[in-house]
Design a protein around this motif. Structure first.
Motif, PDB file in Angstrom:
ATOM      1  N   LEU A 108      10.615   3.737   8.230  1.00 60.12           N
ATOM      2  CA  LEU A 108      10.258   4.645   7.306  1.00 60.12           C
ATOM      3  C   LEU A 108       9.935   4.617   5.935  1.00 60.12           C
ATOM      4  O   LEU A 108       8.986   4.907   5.191  1.00 60.12           O
ATOM      5  CB  LEU A 108      11.094   5.789   7.661  1.00 60.12           C
ATOM      6  CG  LEU A 108      10.949   6.612   8.893  1.00 60.12           C
ATOM      7  CD1 LEU A 108      11.877   7.648   9.174  1.00 60.12           C
ATOM      8  CD2 LEU A 108       9.531   7.272   9.498  1.00 60.12           C
ATOM      9  N   VAL A 109      10.812   3.638   5.484  1.00 63.11           N
ATOM     10  CA  VAL A 109      10.805   3.329   4.020  1.00 63.11           C
ATOM     11  C   VAL A 109       9.513   2.522   4.047  1.00 63.11           C
ATOM     12  O   VAL A 109       8.855   2.502   2.856  1.00 63.11           O
ATOM     13  CB  VAL A 109      12.187   2.683   3.396  1.00 63.11           C
ATOM     14  CG1 VAL A 109      11.844   2.079   2.266  1.00 63.11           C
ATOM     15  CG2 VAL A 109      13.306   3.771   3.427  1.00 63.11           C
ATOM     16  N   VAL A 111       6.851   2.244   5.750  1.00 61.14           N
ATOM     17  CA  VAL A 111       5.765   2.769   5.908  1.00 61.14           C
ATOM     18  C   VAL A 111       5.249   3.711   4.703  1.00 61.14           C
ATOM     19  O   VAL A 111       4.149   3.856   4.488  1.00 61.14           O
ATOM     20  CB  VAL A 111       5.653   3.583   7.309  1.00 61.14           C
ATOM     21  CG1 VAL A 111       4.680   4.620   7.445  1.00 61.14           C
ATOM     22  CG2 VAL A 111       5.645   2.624   8.463  1.00 61.14           C
ATOM     23  N   SER A 112       6.349   4.488   4.280  1.00 62.22           N
ATOM     24  CA  SER A 112       6.210   5.187   3.090  1.00 62.22           C
ATOM     25  C   SER A 112       5.579   4.516   1.811  1.00 62.22           C
ATOM     26  O   SER A 112       5.055   5.286   0.939  1.00 62.22           O
ATOM     27  CB  SER A 112       7.236   5.993   3.021  1.00 62.22           C
ATOM     28  OG  SER A 112       8.359   5.371   2.337  1.00 62.22           O
ATOM     29  N   GLU A 113       5.618   3.291   1.705  1.00 56.15           N
ATOM     30  CA  GLU A 113       5.435   2.546   0.449  1.00 56.15           C
ATOM     31  C   GLU A 113       3.919   2.572   0.306  1.00 56.15           C
ATOM     32  O   GLU A 113       3.282   2.317   1.195  1.00 56.15           O
ATOM     33  CB  GLU A 113       5.861   1.133   0.561  1.00 56.15           C
ATOM     34  CG  GLU A 113       7.342   1.047   0.312  1.00 56.15           C
ATOM     35  CD  GLU A 113       7.786  -0.324   0.161  1.00 56.15           C
ATOM     36  OE1 GLU A 113       7.001  -1.211   0.385  1.00 56.15           O
ATOM     37  OE2 GLU A 113       9.036  -0.641   0.245  1.00 56.15           O
ATOM     38  N   ASP A 114       3.304   2.955  -0.886  1.00 63.20           N
ATOM     39  CA  ASP A 114       1.771   2.872  -1.118  1.00 63.20           C
ATOM     40  C   ASP A 114       1.306   1.533  -1.388  1.00 63.20           C
ATOM     41  O   ASP A 114       1.769   0.863  -2.454  1.00 63.20           O
ATOM     42  CB  ASP A 114       1.474   3.827  -2.109  1.00 63.20           C
ATOM     43  CG  ASP A 114       0.140   3.919  -2.353  1.00 63.20           C
ATOM     44  OD1 ASP A 114      -0.769   3.949  -1.470  1.00 63.20           O
ATOM     45  OD2 ASP A 114      -0.179   4.413  -3.434  1.00 63.20           O
ATOM     46  N   THR A 115       0.379   1.175  -0.348  1.00 62.84           N
ATOM     47  CA  THR A 115      -0.324  -0.165  -0.824  1.00 62.84           C
ATOM     48  C   THR A 115      -1.835   0.194  -0.861  1.00 62.84           C
ATOM     49  O   THR A 115      -2.391   0.880  -0.412  1.00 62.84           O
ATOM     50  CB  THR A 115      -0.005  -1.125   0.336  1.00 62.84           C
ATOM     51  OG1 THR A 115      -0.477  -0.551   1.443  1.00 62.84           O
ATOM     52  CG2 THR A 115       1.605  -1.525   0.584  1.00 62.84           C
TER      53      THR A 115
END
Length: 130
Positions: A108-109, A111-115
């Motif tokens: 979850l961490v 996936v939640s990072e914005d790339t």
């Protein structure tokens, strides 16, 4: 607890079974229930199986100390063995669930990072076609 039988107690003649230890069956029940809960309910039996393990060990020691007074060593031994197995399976299941929850949190961490780039953009950048 003393090793002497109660007053008026006569040991059973050879070939006749001794009365079972009063706690031999409860050790067996704790061990079997703990093992079943550990295997079928995802490790919950780890909280019950050690009681069968500990009680079975204690009852076997009492029966071995005074074999003329008590029988039922097989039930106590069954509680001891199933308690050990249930504790091991329950601990493995609990470790699995802890690792699973940690894995989900990490995913979850991540996936939640914005790339800003996608995989396709990264491949094009490596090939120099931007």
């Amino acid at each position: 607890m003393t090793n002497t039988p109660p007053p008026g107690y006569q040991p059973a003649p050879y070939g006749f079974p001794q009365p079972p230890h009063p706690e031999a069956n409860s050790a067996m029940i704790f061990g079997i229930v703990g093992l079943c809960l550990s295997v079928m309910c995802g490790g919950i039996g780890v909280f019950i199986a050690p009681f069968g393990w500990i009680k079975g060990k204690r009852v076997m020691a009492e029966i071995d100390a005074n074999p003329a007074a008590y029988g039922g060593r097989g039930n106590a031994q069954a509680g001891f063995i199933t308690g050990i197995i249930g504790t091991i399976f329950g601990a493995l299941y609990l470790l699995f669930w802890v690792a699973y929850v940690i894995f989900i949190i990490v995913m979850l961490v991540v996936v939640s990072e914005d790339t800003s780039t996608t995989t396709f953009d990264s491949v094009n950048a490596m090939l120099g076609r931007i």
